[in-house]
Design a protein around this motif. Structure first.
Motif, PDB file in Angstrom:
ATOM      1  N   THR A 231       0.836  -1.201   0.000  1.00  0.00           N
ATOM      2  CA  THR A 231       0.000   0.000   0.000  1.00  0.00           C
ATOM      3  C   THR A 231       0.874   1.255   0.000  1.00  0.00           C
ATOM      4  O   THR A 231       0.465   2.295  -0.522  1.00  0.00           O
ATOM      5  N   ARG A 232       2.068   1.142   0.546  1.00  0.00           N
ATOM      6  CA  ARG A 232       2.976   2.290   0.533  1.00  0.00           C
ATOM      7  C   ARG A 232       3.380   2.640  -0.898  1.00  0.00           C
ATOM      8  O   ARG A 232       3.374   3.816  -1.290  1.00  0.00           O
ATOM      9  N   ALA A 233       3.724   1.613  -1.693  1.00  0.00           N
ATOM     10  CA  ALA A 233       4.104   1.854  -3.088  1.00  0.00           C
ATOM     11  C   ALA A 233       2.929   2.407  -3.882  1.00  0.00           C
ATOM     12  O   ALA A 233       3.089   3.291  -4.733  1.00  0.00           O
ATOM     13  N   ILE A 234       1.745   1.891  -3.598  1.00  0.00           N
ATOM     14  CA  ILE A 234       0.543   2.372  -4.289  1.00  0.00           C
ATOM     15  C   ILE A 234       0.269   3.827  -3.920  1.00  0.00           C
ATOM     16  O   ILE A 234      -0.051   4.657  -4.779  1.00  0.00           O
ATOM     17  N   ALA A 235       0.410   4.150  -2.638  1.00  0.00           N
ATOM     18  CA  ALA A 235       0.179   5.525  -2.187  1.00  0.00           C
ATOM     19  C   ALA A 235       1.164   6.487  -2.843  1.00  0.00           C
ATOM     20  O   ALA A 235       0.791   7.590  -3.265  1.00  0.00           O
TER      21      ALA A 235
ATOM     22  N   HIS B  43      -6.599   3.102   3.066  1.00  0.00           N
ATOM     23  CA  HIS B  43      -7.340   2.319   4.058  1.00  0.00           C
ATOM     24  C   HIS B  43      -8.731   2.910   4.304  1.00  0.00           C
ATOM     25  O   HIS B  43      -9.684   2.170   4.566  1.00  0.00           O
ATOM     26  N   TYR B  44      -8.849   4.217   4.184  1.00  0.00           N
ATOM     27  CA  TYR B  44     -10.151   4.866   4.383  1.00  0.00           C
ATOM     28  C   TYR B  44     -11.136   4.461   3.284  1.00  0.00           C
ATOM     29  O   TYR B  44     -12.290   4.120   3.568  1.00  0.00           O
ATOM     30  N   TYR B  45     -10.672   4.483   2.039  1.00  0.00           N
ATOM     31  CA  TYR B  45     -11.562   4.183   0.915  1.00  0.00           C
ATOM     32  C   TYR B  45     -11.713   2.688   0.641  1.00  0.00           C
ATOM     33  O   TYR B  45     -12.788   2.235   0.227  1.00  0.00           O
ATOM     34  N   PHE B  46     -10.643   1.913   0.863  1.00  0.00           N
ATOM     35  CA  PHE B  46     -10.666   0.508   0.437  1.00  0.00           C
ATOM     36  C   PHE B  46     -10.373  -0.496   1.556  1.00  0.00           C
ATOM     37  O   PHE B  46     -10.297  -1.690   1.298  1.00  0.00           O
ATOM     38  N   ARG B  47     -10.165  -0.025   2.772  1.00  0.00           N
ATOM     39  CA  ARG B  47      -9.966  -0.844   3.972  1.00  0.00           C
ATOM     40  C   ARG B  47      -8.611  -1.543   4.015  1.00  0.00           C
ATOM     41  O   ARG B  47      -7.850  -1.365   4.955  1.00  0.00           O
ATOM     42  N   ASN B  48      -8.303  -2.366   3.005  1.00  0.00           N
ATOM     43  CA  ASN B  48      -7.044  -3.110   3.021  1.00  0.00           C
ATOM     44  C   ASN B  48      -6.632  -3.465   1.594  1.00  0.00           C
ATOM     45  O   ASN B  48      -7.363  -3.199   0.635  1.00  0.00           O
ATOM     46  N   LYS B  49      -5.469  -4.073   1.468  1.00  0.00           N
ATOM     47  CA  LYS B  49      -4.932  -4.400   0.144  1.00  0.00           C
ATOM     48  C   LYS B  49      -5.821  -5.401  -0.587  1.00  0.00           C
ATOM     49  O   LYS B  49      -5.995  -5.315  -1.811  1.00  0.00           O
ATOM     50  N   GLU B  50      -6.387  -6.341   0.145  1.00  0.00           N
ATOM     51  CA  GLU B  50      -7.262  -7.348  -0.461  1.00  0.00           C
ATOM     52  C   GLU B  50      -8.473  -6.690  -1.117  1.00  0.00           C
ATOM     53  O   GLU B  50      -8.815  -6.987  -2.271  1.00  0.00           O
ATOM     54  N   SER B  51      -9.127  -5.799  -0.385  1.00  0.00           N
ATOM     55  CA  SER B  51     -10.309  -5.119  -0.922  1.00  0.00           C
ATOM     56  C   SER B  51      -9.943  -4.211  -2.088  1.00  0.00           C
ATOM     57  O   SER B  51     -10.712  -4.073  -3.047  1.00  0.00           O
TER      58      SER B  51
ATOM     59  N   PHE C 192      -7.475  -4.704  -4.221  1.00  0.00           N
ATOM     60  CA  PHE C 192      -7.228  -5.571  -5.376  1.00  0.00           C
ATOM     61  C   PHE C 192      -8.550  -5.975  -6.030  1.00  0.00           C
ATOM     62  O   PHE C 192      -8.694  -5.935  -7.258  1.00  0.00           O
ATOM     63  N   MET C 193      -9.519  -6.334  -5.215  1.00  0.00           N
ATOM     64  CA  MET C 193     -10.829  -6.717  -5.734  1.00  0.00           C
ATOM     65  C   MET C 193     -11.493  -5.547  -6.451  1.00  0.00           C
ATOM     66  O   MET C 193     -12.128  -5.721  -7.496  1.00  0.00           O
ATOM     67  N   ALA C 194     -11.329  -4.343  -5.905  1.00  0.00           N
ATOM     68  CA  ALA C 194     -11.925  -3.159  -6.528  1.00  0.00           C
ATOM     69  C   ALA C 194     -11.290  -2.868  -7.880  1.00  0.00           C
ATOM     70  O   ALA C 194     -11.971  -2.455  -8.829  1.00  0.00           O
ATOM     71  N   VAL C 195      -9.979  -3.089  -7.987  1.00  0.00           N
ATOM     72  CA  VAL C 195      -9.272  -2.874  -9.254  1.00  0.00           C
ATOM     73  C   VAL C 195      -9.823  -3.807 -10.328  1.00  0.00           C
ATOM     74  O   VAL C 195     -10.136  -3.385 -11.451  1.00  0.00           O
ATOM     75  N   VAL C 196      -9.949  -5.085  -9.992  1.00  0.00           N
ATOM     76  CA  VAL C 196     -10.439  -6.063 -10.964  1.00  0.00           C
ATOM     77  C   VAL C 196     -11.906  -5.821 -11.298  1.00  0.00           C
ATOM     78  O   VAL C 196     -12.310  -5.866 -12.468  1.00  0.00           O
ATOM     79  N   THR C 197     -12.702  -5.531 -10.279  1.00  0.00           N
ATOM     80  CA  THR C 197     -14.139  -5.330 -10.488  1.00  0.00           C
ATOM     81  C   THR C 197     -14.417  -4.134 -11.385  1.00  0.00           C
ATOM     82  O   THR C 197     -15.318  -4.166 -12.230  1.00  0.00           O
ATOM     83  N   ARG C 198     -13.640  -3.071 -11.225  1.00  0.00           N
ATOM     84  CA  ARG C 198     -13.842  -1.873 -12.056  1.00  0.00           C
ATOM     85  C   ARG C 198     -13.709  -2.206 -13.533  1.00  0.00           C
ATOM     86  O   ARG C 198     -14.570  -1.845 -14.343  1.00  0.00           O
ATOM     87  N   ARG C 199     -12.654  -2.909 -13.895  1.00  0.00           N
ATOM     88  CA  ARG C 199     -12.411  -3.211 -15.305  1.00  0.00           C
ATOM     89  C   ARG C 199     -13.315  -4.334 -15.813  1.00  0.00           C
ATOM     90  O   ARG C 199     -13.832  -4.266 -16.930  1.00  0.00           O
ATOM     91  N   SER C 200     -13.490  -5.372 -15.009  1.00  0.00           N
ATOM     92  CA  SER C 200     -14.312  -6.497 -15.463  1.00  0.00           C
ATOM     93  C   SER C 200     -15.753  -6.057 -15.684  1.00  0.00           C
ATOM     94  O   SER C 200     -16.414  -6.502 -16.628  1.00  0.00           O
ATOM     95  N   GLY C 201     -16.235  -5.160 -14.831  1.00  0.00           N
ATOM     96  CA  GLY C 201     -17.593  -4.657 -15.003  1.00  0.00           C
ATOM     97  C   GLY C 201     -17.754  -3.926 -16.322  1.00  0.00           C
ATOM     98  O   GLY C 201     -18.752  -4.099 -17.032  1.00  0.00           O
ATOM     99  N   SER C 202     -16.759  -3.109 -16.663  1.00  0.00           N
ATOM    100  CA  SER C 202     -16.793  -2.367 -17.925  1.00  0.00           C
ATOM    101  C   SER C 202     -16.722  -3.308 -19.121  1.00  0.00           C
ATOM    102  O   SER C 202     -17.471  -3.155 -20.101  1.00  0.00           O
ATOM    103  N   ILE C 203     -15.827  -4.295 -19.051  1.00  0.00           N
ATOM    104  CA  ILE C 203     -15.680  -5.262 -20.145  1.00  0.00           C
ATOM    105  C   ILE C 203     -16.971  -6.047 -20.347  1.00  0.00           C
ATOM    106  O   ILE C 203     -17.473  -6.186 -21.469  1.00  0.00           O
ATOM    107  N   ASN C 204     -17.519  -6.567 -19.265  1.00  0.00           N
ATOM    108  CA  ASN C 204     -18.714  -7.406 -19.365  1.00  0.00           C
ATOM    109  C   ASN C 204     -19.927  -6.621 -19.847  1.00  0.00           C
ATOM    110  O   ASN C 204     -20.745  -7.138 -20.622  1.00  0.00           O
ATOM    111  N   GLU C 205     -20.052  -5.383 -19.391  1.00  0.00           N
ATOM    112  CA  GLU C 205     -21.182  -4.562 -19.830  1.00  0.00           C
ATOM    113  C   GLU C 205     -21.122  -4.322 -21.337  1.00  0.00           C
ATOM    114  O   GLU C 205     -22.136  -4.428 -22.041  1.00  0.00           O
TER     115      GLU C 205
END
Length: 218
Positions: free
Chosen positions: A36-40, A51-59, A61-74
């Motif tokens: 998260t330090r490198a990402i910040a 951490h405020y917006y996404f809680r942790n690294k796991e969440s 990562f899921m948000a990153v994939v969901t953003r793009r997959s949602g656009s692709i699938n739509e």
């Protein structure tokens, strides 16, 4: 009304910057190697906001994939549904174009970071870890089933087993072509142009269609 319509623009911009940065860092280092330090640092923000917006690294990562997959699938669904509108019966190549185009065009969109997601998606799609399998199942399998059903509806003699194999082979082709590598140009001594998206999609859909029809003839 969209989910972000009531979120102040500054917060939307911050979240997008974090997602874009995370996408690049995850693509470069994988989930385990990313911090998260490198990402910040890449997002020019601080870890507390991540951490405020996404809680942790796991969440995140899921948000990153969901953003793009949602656009692709739509977009895939819109293109597919247009082909079958008013009782239409598209050619297999047309259906495969609807499947391939959103993925390949996104992967070639370096201006909006699509090339980073192309590299990240390869890891997710081929990952054997529980995280990758869960994400693939949740984000891509529902749309995959729709396309398998669509393939079955227009290819005579094809079993669901062979349609599933054909679809997965198509996924492998799409992933290999999603990012521009210039390898096609190198291997063809300059005859192929890897930056010509229309040529890439045309060759891919012809190749995959031939394979699926061959499976139906077995």
């Amino acid at each position: 009304m969209s989910e972000t319509s009531n979120v102040p623009q500054k917060q939307q911009d911050t979240q997008k910057a974090i997602l874009d940065a995370a996408e690049a860092v995850f693509a470069d280092n994988g989930f385990e190697g990313a911090t998260t330090r490198a990402i910040a640092e890449k997002a020019e923000t601080n870890s507390a906001l991540i951490h405020y917006y996404f809680r942790n690294k796991e969440s995140l990562f899921m948000a990153v994939v969901t953003r793009r997959s949602g656009s692709i699938n739509e977009r895939r669904r819109c293109l597919k549904n247009a082909l079958f509108a008013d009782g239409g019966r598209p050619e297999l190549e047309e259906l495969l174009d609807a499947f391939l185009r959103p993925t390949i065009e996104l992967g070639r969109d370096e201006e909006h970071g699509g090339h980073n997601y192309a590299r990240l998606l390869v890891h997710v799609a081929s990952g054997m870890d529980e995280r990758s399998r869960t994400l693939t199942s949740a984000q891509y399998n529902p749309a995959a089933r729709e396309f398998i059903d669509a393939i079955l509806s227009i290819v005579p003699g094809l079993s669901r087993k062979e349609a599933a194999w054909g679809y997965l082979q198509g996924v492998a082709v799409a992933l290999s072509l999603m990012a521009r590598t210039d390898r096609a140009s190198e291997l063809s001594d300059g005859e192929c142009h890897d930056d010509d998206v229309e040529e890439v999609i045309a060759r891919a859909r012809t190749f995959i269609a031939g394979g699926i029809r061959a499976l139906a003839d077995q």
